[in-house]
Design a protein around this motif. Sequence first.
Motif, PDB file in Angstrom:
ATOM      1  N   GLU A   1       0.785  -1.236   0.000  1.00 35.24           N
ATOM      2  CA  GLU A   1       0.000   0.000   0.000  1.00 35.24           C
ATOM      3  C   GLU A   1       0.816   1.285   0.000  1.00 35.24           C
ATOM      4  O   GLU A   1       0.260   2.350  -0.092  1.00 35.24           O
ATOM      5  CB  GLU A   1      -0.958   0.020   1.190  1.00 35.24           C
ATOM      6  CG  GLU A   1      -2.113  -0.916   1.051  1.00 35.24           C
ATOM      7  CD  GLU A   1      -3.041  -0.585  -0.115  1.00 35.24           C
ATOM      8  OE1 GLU A   1      -3.206   0.595  -0.465  1.00 35.24           O
ATOM      9  OE2 GLU A   1      -3.599  -1.522  -0.682  1.00 35.24           O
ATOM     10  N   CYS A   2       2.130   1.203   0.167  1.00 36.93           N
ATOM     11  CA  CYS A   2       2.901   2.441   0.184  1.00 36.93           C
ATOM     12  C   CYS A   2       4.205   2.266  -0.585  1.00 36.93           C
ATOM     13  O   CYS A   2       4.586   1.152  -0.936  1.00 36.93           O
ATOM     14  CB  CYS A   2       3.166   2.920   1.608  1.00 36.93           C
ATOM     15  SG  CYS A   2       4.378   1.960   2.508  1.00 36.93           S
ATOM     16  N   THR A   3       4.876   3.360  -0.808  1.00 40.42           N
ATOM     17  CA  THR A   3       6.132   3.315  -1.556  1.00 40.42           C
ATOM     18  C   THR A   3       7.302   3.784  -0.710  1.00 40.42           C
ATOM     19  O   THR A   3       8.264   4.332  -1.213  1.00 40.42           O
ATOM     20  CB  THR A   3       6.019   4.196  -2.821  1.00 40.42           C
ATOM     21  OG1 THR A   3       5.664   5.517  -2.409  1.00 40.42           O
ATOM     22  CG2 THR A   3       4.998   3.649  -3.783  1.00 40.42           C
ATOM     23  N   SER A   4       7.202   3.553   0.608  1.00 38.95           N
ATOM     24  CA  SER A   4       8.245   4.021   1.519  1.00 38.95           C
ATOM     25  C   SER A   4       9.566   3.280   1.293  1.00 38.95           C
ATOM     26  O   SER A   4      10.621   3.767   1.682  1.00 38.95           O
ATOM     27  CB  SER A   4       7.802   3.853   2.971  1.00 38.95           C
ATOM     28  OG  SER A   4       7.777   2.485   3.332  1.00 38.95           O
ATOM     29  N   GLY A   5       9.491   2.094   0.725  1.00 46.67           N
ATOM     30  CA  GLY A   5      10.695   1.300   0.529  1.00 46.67           C
ATOM     31  C   GLY A   5      11.092   0.523   1.781  1.00 46.67           C
ATOM     32  O   GLY A   5      12.020  -0.261   1.771  1.00 46.67           O
ATOM     33  N   GLU A   6      10.380   0.749   2.876  1.00 48.25           N
ATOM     34  CA  GLU A   6      10.626   0.050   4.131  1.00 48.25           C
ATOM     35  C   GLU A   6      10.327  -1.433   3.947  1.00 48.25           C
ATOM     36  O   GLU A   6       9.247  -1.802   3.497  1.00 48.25           O
ATOM     37  CB  GLU A   6       9.649   0.620   5.182  1.00 48.25           C
ATOM     38  CG  GLU A   6      10.238   0.854   6.521  1.00 48.25           C
ATOM     39  CD  GLU A   6       9.181   1.438   7.448  1.00 48.25           C
ATOM     40  OE1 GLU A   6       8.862   0.738   8.418  1.00 48.25           O
ATOM     41  OE2 GLU A   6       8.696   2.548   7.200  1.00 48.25           O
ATOM     42  N   LEU A   7      11.260  -2.293   4.281  1.00 46.90           N
ATOM     43  CA  LEU A   7      11.061  -3.718   4.072  1.00 46.90           C
ATOM     44  C   LEU A   7      10.390  -4.415   5.245  1.00 46.90           C
ATOM     45  O   LEU A   7       9.854  -5.496   5.083  1.00 46.90           O
ATOM     46  CB  LEU A   7      12.394  -4.397   3.761  1.00 46.90           C
ATOM     47  CG  LEU A   7      13.045  -3.968   2.445  1.00 46.90           C
ATOM     48  CD1 LEU A   7      14.352  -4.708   2.250  1.00 46.90           C
ATOM     49  CD2 LEU A   7      12.123  -4.198   1.275  1.00 46.90           C
TER      50      LEU A   7
ATOM     51  N   VAL B   1       7.628  -5.393   7.212  1.00 40.50           N
ATOM     52  CA  VAL B   1       6.169  -5.407   7.213  1.00 40.50           C
ATOM     53  C   VAL B   1       5.703  -6.372   8.295  1.00 40.50           C
ATOM     54  O   VAL B   1       6.312  -7.406   8.524  1.00 40.50           O
ATOM     55  CB  VAL B   1       5.579  -5.778   5.834  1.00 40.50           C
ATOM     56  CG1 VAL B   1       5.847  -4.689   4.828  1.00 40.50           C
ATOM     57  CG2 VAL B   1       6.126  -7.102   5.342  1.00 40.50           C
ATOM     58  N   ASP B   2       4.616  -5.996   8.993  1.00 40.78           N
ATOM     59  CA  ASP B   2       4.172  -6.766  10.144  1.00 40.78           C
ATOM     60  C   ASP B   2       2.877  -7.542   9.927  1.00 40.78           C
ATOM     61  O   ASP B   2       2.488  -8.327  10.770  1.00 40.78           O
ATOM     62  CB  ASP B   2       3.959  -5.828  11.339  1.00 40.78           C
ATOM     63  CG  ASP B   2       5.242  -5.156  11.766  1.00 40.78           C
ATOM     64  OD1 ASP B   2       6.283  -5.819  11.739  1.00 40.78           O
ATOM     65  OD2 ASP B   2       5.201  -3.972  12.134  1.00 40.78           O
ATOM     66  N   TRP B   3       2.183  -7.298   8.823  1.00 35.91           N
ATOM     67  CA  TRP B   3       0.849  -7.864   8.629  1.00 35.91           C
ATOM     68  C   TRP B   3       0.728  -8.493   7.248  1.00 35.91           C
ATOM     69  O   TRP B   3       1.357  -8.067   6.297  1.00 35.91           O
ATOM     70  CB  TRP B   3      -0.216  -6.774   8.771  1.00 35.91           C
ATOM     71  CG  TRP B   3      -0.200  -6.165  10.129  1.00 35.91           C
ATOM     72  CD1 TRP B   3       0.507  -5.058  10.524  1.00 35.91           C
ATOM     73  CD2 TRP B   3      -0.865  -6.635  11.289  1.00 35.91           C
ATOM     74  NE1 TRP B   3       0.298  -4.814  11.860  1.00 35.91           N
ATOM     75  CE2 TRP B   3      -0.547  -5.767  12.352  1.00 35.91           C
ATOM     76  CE3 TRP B   3      -1.717  -7.696  11.540  1.00 35.91           C
ATOM     77  CZ2 TRP B   3      -1.047  -5.932  13.634  1.00 35.91           C
ATOM     78  CZ3 TRP B   3      -2.214  -7.859  12.824  1.00 35.91           C
ATOM     79  CH2 TRP B   3      -1.879  -6.988  13.851  1.00 35.91           C
ATOM     80  N   THR B   4      -0.153  -9.504   7.153  1.00 39.12           N
ATOM     81  CA  THR B   4      -0.469 -10.155   5.891  1.00 39.12           C
ATOM     82  C   THR B   4      -1.975 -10.164   5.712  1.00 39.12           C
ATOM     83  O   THR B   4      -2.698 -10.538   6.629  1.00 39.12           O
ATOM     84  CB  THR B   4       0.053 -11.614   5.880  1.00 39.12           C
ATOM     85  OG1 THR B   4       1.459 -11.600   6.047  1.00 39.12           O
ATOM     86  CG2 THR B   4      -0.300 -12.320   4.584  1.00 39.12           C
ATOM     87  N   CYS B   5      -2.451  -9.766   4.543  1.00 38.84           N
ATOM     88  CA  CYS B   5      -3.874  -9.890   4.196  1.00 38.84           C
ATOM     89  C   CYS B   5      -4.028 -11.222   3.480  1.00 38.84           C
ATOM     90  O   CYS B   5      -3.536 -11.391   2.363  1.00 38.84           O
ATOM     91  CB  CYS B   5      -4.353  -8.734   3.319  1.00 38.84           C
ATOM     92  SG  CYS B   5      -6.102  -8.910   2.860  1.00 38.84           S
TER      93      CYS B   5
ATOM     94  N   ASP C   1       1.831  -1.540   9.667  1.00 36.21           N
ATOM     95  CA  ASP C   1       0.764  -1.155  10.607  1.00 36.21           C
ATOM     96  C   ASP C   1      -0.026   0.032  10.075  1.00 36.21           C
ATOM     97  O   ASP C   1      -1.248   0.021  10.056  1.00 36.21           O
ATOM     98  CB  ASP C   1       1.347  -0.755  11.970  1.00 36.21           C
ATOM     99  CG  ASP C   1       1.764  -1.950  12.808  1.00 36.21           C
ATOM    100  OD1 ASP C   1       1.238  -3.055  12.588  1.00 36.21           O
ATOM    101  OD2 ASP C   1       2.615  -1.762  13.683  1.00 36.21           O
ATOM    102  N   LYS C   2       0.705   1.054   9.638  1.00 37.40           N
ATOM    103  CA  LYS C   2       0.074   2.310   9.232  1.00 37.40           C
ATOM    104  C   LYS C   2      -0.705   2.208   7.922  1.00 37.40           C
ATOM    105  O   LYS C   2      -1.447   3.122   7.576  1.00 37.40           O
ATOM    106  CB  LYS C   2       1.127   3.408   9.120  1.00 37.40           C
ATOM    107  CG  LYS C   2       2.172   3.135   8.052  1.00 37.40           C
ATOM    108  CD  LYS C   2       3.285   4.142   8.057  1.00 37.40           C
ATOM    109  CE  LYS C   2       4.329   3.766   7.006  1.00 37.40           C
ATOM    110  NZ  LYS C   2       5.557   4.447   7.191  1.00 37.40           N
ATOM    111  N   CYS C   3      -0.574   1.108   7.191  1.00 37.84           N
ATOM    112  CA  CYS C   3      -1.205   0.994   5.872  1.00 37.84           C
ATOM    113  C   CYS C   3      -2.441   0.085   5.860  1.00 37.84           C
ATOM    114  O   CYS C   3      -3.087  -0.057   4.816  1.00 37.84           O
ATOM    115  CB  CYS C   3      -0.190   0.486   4.864  1.00 37.84           C
ATOM    116  SG  CYS C   3       1.207   1.618   4.643  1.00 37.84           S
ATOM    117  N   ILE C   4      -2.777  -0.516   6.978  1.00 36.54           N
ATOM    118  CA  ILE C   4      -3.907  -1.456   7.015  1.00 36.54           C
ATOM    119  C   ILE C   4      -5.212  -0.776   6.632  1.00 36.54           C
ATOM    120  O   ILE C   4      -5.969  -1.271   5.792  1.00 36.54           O
ATOM    121  CB  ILE C   4      -4.019  -2.128   8.399  1.00 36.54           C
ATOM    122  CG1 ILE C   4      -2.826  -3.058   8.614  1.00 36.54           C
ATOM    123  CG2 ILE C   4      -5.327  -2.903   8.518  1.00 36.54           C
ATOM    124  CD1 ILE C   4      -2.708  -3.617  10.014  1.00 36.54           C
TER     125      ILE C   4
END
Length: 159
Positions: free
Chosen positions: A5-11, A13-17, A26-29
């Motif tokens: 959901e974002c293009t921050s480039g941060e690898l 990630v804490d959640w899976t849909c 977290d911030k993109c859910i």
Amino acid sequence: MSCAECTSGELAVDWTCLKCGVCLHDKCIERHRANKAETTHSIIPKMDALFQAPAGTSKESNPDKIEVHGPGIEPEGVLGEFDPTFNVKTQGAGPGRLGVNIRGPKGSFNVKMEKHTEDKTIIVCSYEANEPGDYVISVTWGDIEVRGSPFKVNVQNKT
């Protein structure tokens, strides 16, 4: 793996849909849910990221360190009053994948897992107990039963 959901480039990630098969921060859910509002999403903690051993600790899995507590694993309950939630504390267990399997009356198999809001080493689990009967809750860490598992619960009709 990067966030869908974002293009921050941060690898990290804490959640899976599960429905969409994507990873999220977290911030993109909420953005993910809003972008696909017509879909019912099942968003769960990304287990392999959640349970990596902190730097400087053992990388061996230790299922004996897992603690399971809560009303959802108590031996008896009353339908309509029973709280089918329980916590799984993973601190010190090392890397592994949490497994929760419920056997019981029809309709009791919808297991939900989410990170505790304050303690990231605790997973809050719940299941549906809509029918009276015997429920068996198996909790595994890296495919090995944790201490006390399986938990046997009898949910009875109100008398």
